[in-house]
Design an enzyme around this catalytic site. Structure first.
Site, mmCIF file in Angstrom:
data_model
loop_
_atom_site.group_PDB
_atom_site.id
_atom_site.type_symbol
_atom_site.label_atom_id
_atom_site.label_comp_id
_atom_site.label_asym_id
_atom_site.label_seq_id
_atom_site.Cartn_x
_atom_site.Cartn_y
_atom_site.Cartn_z
ATOM 1 N N CYS A 53 10.802 3.294 -23.313
ATOM 2 C CA CYS A 53 10.632 2.454 -22.118
ATOM 3 C C CYS A 53 10.254 1.035 -22.539
ATOM 4 O O CYS A 53 10.768 0.051 -22.012
ATOM 5 C CB CYS A 53 9.522 3.006 -21.222
ATOM 6 S SG CYS A 53 9.562 4.775 -20.930
ATOM 7 N N CYS B 184 -6.476 15.939 11.844
ATOM 8 C CA CYS B 184 -7.634 15.859 10.937
ATOM 9 C C CYS B 184 -7.890 14.433 10.458
ATOM 10 O O CYS B 184 -9.027 13.972 10.384
ATOM 11 C CB CYS B 184 -7.425 16.747 9.718
ATOM 12 S SG CYS B 184 -7.460 18.513 10.055
ATOM 13 N N CYS C 51 16.088 6.336 -15.892
ATOM 14 C CA CYS C 51 16.039 5.705 -17.214
ATOM 15 C C CYS C 51 16.252 6.753 -18.301
ATOM 16 O O CYS C 51 16.915 6.499 -19.299
ATOM 17 C CB CYS C 51 14.699 5.003 -17.439
ATOM 18 S SG CYS C 51 14.724 3.246 -16.978
ATOM 19 N N ARG D 291 13.051 7.260 -10.381
ATOM 20 C CA ARG D 291 13.386 6.083 -11.190
ATOM 21 C C ARG D 291 13.202 6.373 -12.680
ATOM 22 O O ARG D 291 14.028 5.987 -13.504
ATOM 23 C CB ARG D 291 12.494 4.914 -10.762
ATOM 24 C CG ARG D 291 12.776 3.614 -11.473
ATOM 25 C CD ARG D 291 14.134 3.079 -11.098
ATOM 26 N NE ARG D 291 14.482 1.891 -11.889
ATOM 27 C CZ ARG D 291 14.964 1.958 -13.108
ATOM 28 N NH1 ARG D 291 15.184 3.119 -13.682
ATOM 29 N NH2 ARG D 291 15.260 0.858 -13.764
ATOM 30 N N CYS E 197 -0.645 15.596 10.620
ATOM 31 C CA CYS E 197 -1.789 15.111 9.842
ATOM 32 C C CYS E 197 -2.869 14.483 10.713
ATOM 33 O O CYS E 197 -4.058 14.522 10.376
ATOM 34 C CB CYS E 197 -1.325 14.076 8.817
ATOM 35 S SG CYS E 197 0.264 14.449 8.044
#
Lengths: 140, 238
Positions: free
Chosen positions: B154, B60, B199, B195, B57
């Protein structure tokens, strides 16, 4: 006449209040309290101790999202406990407790659980039988 | 002018003061692990990301400490190429001139952690871009929708019962302040999408596939909800 009418309304109100608040047994075979206790403690089957605490001195890490199960059999009747297990939201629409004996009206259920209730009818009876043995408000 | 700037924190909405990072609810020894870069396992991924950056990377983008500072705090952002919102890992994964990296692969996690680390300590700063509004609104709806056999949203845990204990774990307020982060439960670094999937399977719902639009929508909603909170990448969580 007026007393009769009042009584009639009171009776009607009582009958209307009953069906959701209390449920008759789901099977002809009485529940076994010992099996019910094991289901409640099982964190993969019953999941109860994720939210509730109860008289399980051997179980660490009990949740506090919901009332303690201690004394449940003294606070509620057998029919009332069964109604709450079958579908807690039929008693309190805001309840976060899952319905343990209802497979319909759910959204995006995982493939392994689709169309299945959390407990079988007999397991509901087992758990009710165990909850009815909890007469002390304080966990031993 | 300096006087006005000093007053600025006092003008933040009252809600900001009540918001808690998951960091605040951790055991002191876990907090210490996050604070100390030589003890924070997430720094291993940051270092790996730094090496990948230097190889691919940097030609650039130059020095990431300059070019990437503040970038992670602005994601998810609008992606003109696809005409849809995109999160930071998605942006890095689809980058031109770089080998294609799969979601949740170690290379993508490392690069994402390295880029996000350049914004550590900076406030989460969601872009004011009207094109993001519909997706963010869908994210808010997803956040409050009950799902799975356990029929939970949630919001029911992370808004209504945050701070209480689910079994032995304190329920956090769901502010994504430290992703990708090292989770002791995972024994590894993971994304916010991982994550969210955790849940979803926890409430016995069918999770969306990695990279699904629904995750980016929830991420957009959560970023707005956590706006102004400091980025912690790489965070450590139990």
């Amino acid at each position: 006449m007026r007393i009769c009418a009042t009584l009639k309304w009171l009776c009607l109100a009582a009958v209307l209040a009953l069906p959701v608040q209390a449920q008759p047994p789901l099977t002809d075979t009485p529940g076994v309290a010992e099996r019910g206790r094991a289901l409640v403690a099982d964190r993969r089957r019953g999941l109860c101790l994720l939210c509730h605490s109860g008289p399980f001195p051997e179980e660490p890490f009990q949740g506090n999202l919901a009332p303690s199960l201690a004394g449940a059999g003294a606070r509620l009747s057998e029919g009332e406990l069964r109604a709450r297990l079958i579908d807690s939201k039929s008693v309190n629409p805001d309840s976060i407790m899952p319905a343990y004996f209802r497979a319909e009206g759910l959204h995006r259920v995982g493939a392994a659980f689709a169309g299945r209730t959390i407990f079988t009818a007999q397991e509901i009876e087992d758990v009710v039988a165990w909850l009815m043995t909890l007469r002390e408000e304080r966990s031993p | 002018m300096r006087f006005l700037l000093a007053l600025l924190p006092l003008c933040l909405p009252a809600a900001a003061a009540e918001r808690r990072s998951g960091f605040d609810d951790m055991a002191p020894q876990t907090q210490a692990m996050q604070r100390d870069d030589s003890a924070n396992p997430g720094m291993l991924w940051v270092l790996e990301g730094e090496a990948l950056w230097a190889r691919g990377c940097a030609s650039c983008h130059g020095d990431a400490a300059l070019s990437m500072r503040g970038v992670a705090a602005r994601y998810p952002a609008w992606d003109a190429a696809t005409g849809a919102p995109i999160d930071l890992a998605g942006r890095i994964a689809q980058h031109q001139g770089a080998p294609r990296l799969a979601r949740e692969s170690q290379g993508l996690l490392a690069l994402t952690a390295f880029v996000a680390h350049q914004s550590r300590g900076l406030p989460i700063n969601p872009p004011e871009d009207a094109r993001l509004a519909p997706a963010r609104a869908r994210g808010a709806a997803l956040y409050t929708q009950r799902r799975g056999q356990l029929d939970l949203s949630c919001a029911q845990c992370h808004d209504d019962h945050a701070g209480r204990r689910l079994a032995g774990s304190t329920i956090p307020q769901a502010h994504p302040t430290g992703y990708p982060l090292y989770r002791l439960e995972w024994q590894g670094l993971g994304s916010l999408q991982r994550r969210l999937r955790g849940c979803m399977t926890g409430v016995r719902a069918e999770p969306f596939a990695y990279g699904a639009a629904e995750y980016v929508e929830i991420e957009l909603f959560l970023a707005r909800r956590a706006a102004g909170m400091a980025l912690e990448t790489p965070a450590v969580r139990p």
